[in-house]
Design a protein around this motif. Structure first.
Motif, PDB file in Angstrom:
ATOM      1  N   LYS A 157       0.399  -1.241   0.409  1.00 32.35           N
ATOM      2  CA  LYS A 157       0.095   0.096   0.367  1.00 32.35           C
ATOM      3  C   LYS A 157       0.659   1.015   0.158  1.00 32.35           C
ATOM      4  O   LYS A 157       0.962   2.483  -0.872  1.00 32.35           O
ATOM      5  CB  LYS A 157      -1.110   0.118   1.256  1.00 32.35           C
ATOM      6  N   LYS A 158       1.974   1.531   1.403  1.00 31.96           N
ATOM      7  CA  LYS A 158       2.908   2.628   0.845  1.00 31.96           C
ATOM      8  C   LYS A 158       3.690   2.461  -1.018  1.00 31.96           C
ATOM      9  O   LYS A 158       3.801   3.437  -1.484  1.00 31.96           O
ATOM     10  CB  LYS A 158       3.845   2.194   1.908  1.00 31.96           C
ATOM     11  N   GLU A 201       1.302   4.467  -3.116  1.00 35.51           N
ATOM     12  CA  GLU A 201       0.848   5.399  -2.653  1.00 35.51           C
ATOM     13  C   GLU A 201       1.804   6.296  -3.285  1.00 35.51           C
ATOM     14  O   GLU A 201       1.620   7.298  -3.810  1.00 35.51           O
ATOM     15  CB  GLU A 201       1.490   5.794  -0.876  1.00 35.51           C
ATOM     16  N   LYS A 259       1.906   6.797  -6.884  1.00 36.50           N
ATOM     17  CA  LYS A 259       1.251   7.347  -7.277  1.00 36.50           C
ATOM     18  C   LYS A 259       1.075   9.568  -7.265  1.00 36.50           C
ATOM     19  O   LYS A 259       0.504   9.549  -8.311  1.00 36.50           O
ATOM     20  CB  LYS A 259      -0.591   7.852  -6.433  1.00 36.50           C
TER      21      LYS A 259
END
Length: 182
Positions: free
Chosen positions: A110-111, A114, A117
């Motif tokens: 998830k990190k 991010e 992104k």
């Protein structure tokens, strides 16, 4: 028969010379073997590669904290216990430890997503700016190709000027009466 024997002898001499050239350190007078097929050069290259690998320093092992070491040891024990005796209790303990690892991996992913992104957003912003200033960017590229910016010169040590010999005493030059014209 003599011609045949001399032909065989000549052939044997040629073959032994070529085998000698391949098996030896390729002496200068021997026929040169092709670079990619030369067993001597291959062996030398392999030895050089091995020496380079030995000369390379080893990467230090990561220093694990006592908590991480204890967690790894618990995982090993749970795995061994489940392998020896696959009961539902052992499976539950093992599944719990695997679940913790899975959750950590999920959080790392998830990190990473991010961060990607953010990188994509920054790239899209830069592309939008470039598109908005397209004509100015093109003009700047034209100017840079016609008159490239000066690159800083490499710093070189100052050269010492050669020692000049002492000037010989001569008569002073006569001063001209007329002023110099431009």
């Amino acid at each position: 028969m003599k011609k045949f024997m001399s032909a065989v002898a000549a052939f044997a001499i040629l073959c032994s010379a070529s085998v000698f050239a391949m098996a030896s350190d390729c002496p200068e007078d021997a026929k040169k073997c092709p670079a990619k097929d030369c067993p001597v050069k291959k062996a030398e290259k392999k030895a050089d590669k091995k020496a380079a690998m030995k000369a390379r320093p080893r990467r230090p092992r990561p220093q694990l904290s006592p908590e991480v070491k204890a967690e790894m040891e618990n995982f090993r024990k749970a795995r061994e216990a489940y392998k020896k005796n696959p009961t539902p209790e052992n499976k539950a303990k093992f599944a719990e430890l695997i679940g913790k690892r899975f959750d950590k991996r999920l959080e790392m992913n998830k990190k990473r997503a991010e961060a990607m992104k953010k990188a994509v957003a920054a790239m899209e912003k830069r592309n939008a700016e470039m598109q908005a200033n397209r004509d100015a960017e093109i003009e700047k590229m034209i100017q840079n190709s016609i008159n490239p910016p000066k690159r800083p010169a490499k710093k070189q040590p100052a050269k010492k000027a050669p020692a000049k010999p002492a000037p010989a005493k001569t008569a002073p030059a006569p001063a001209s009466a007329a002023p110099a014209q431009k």
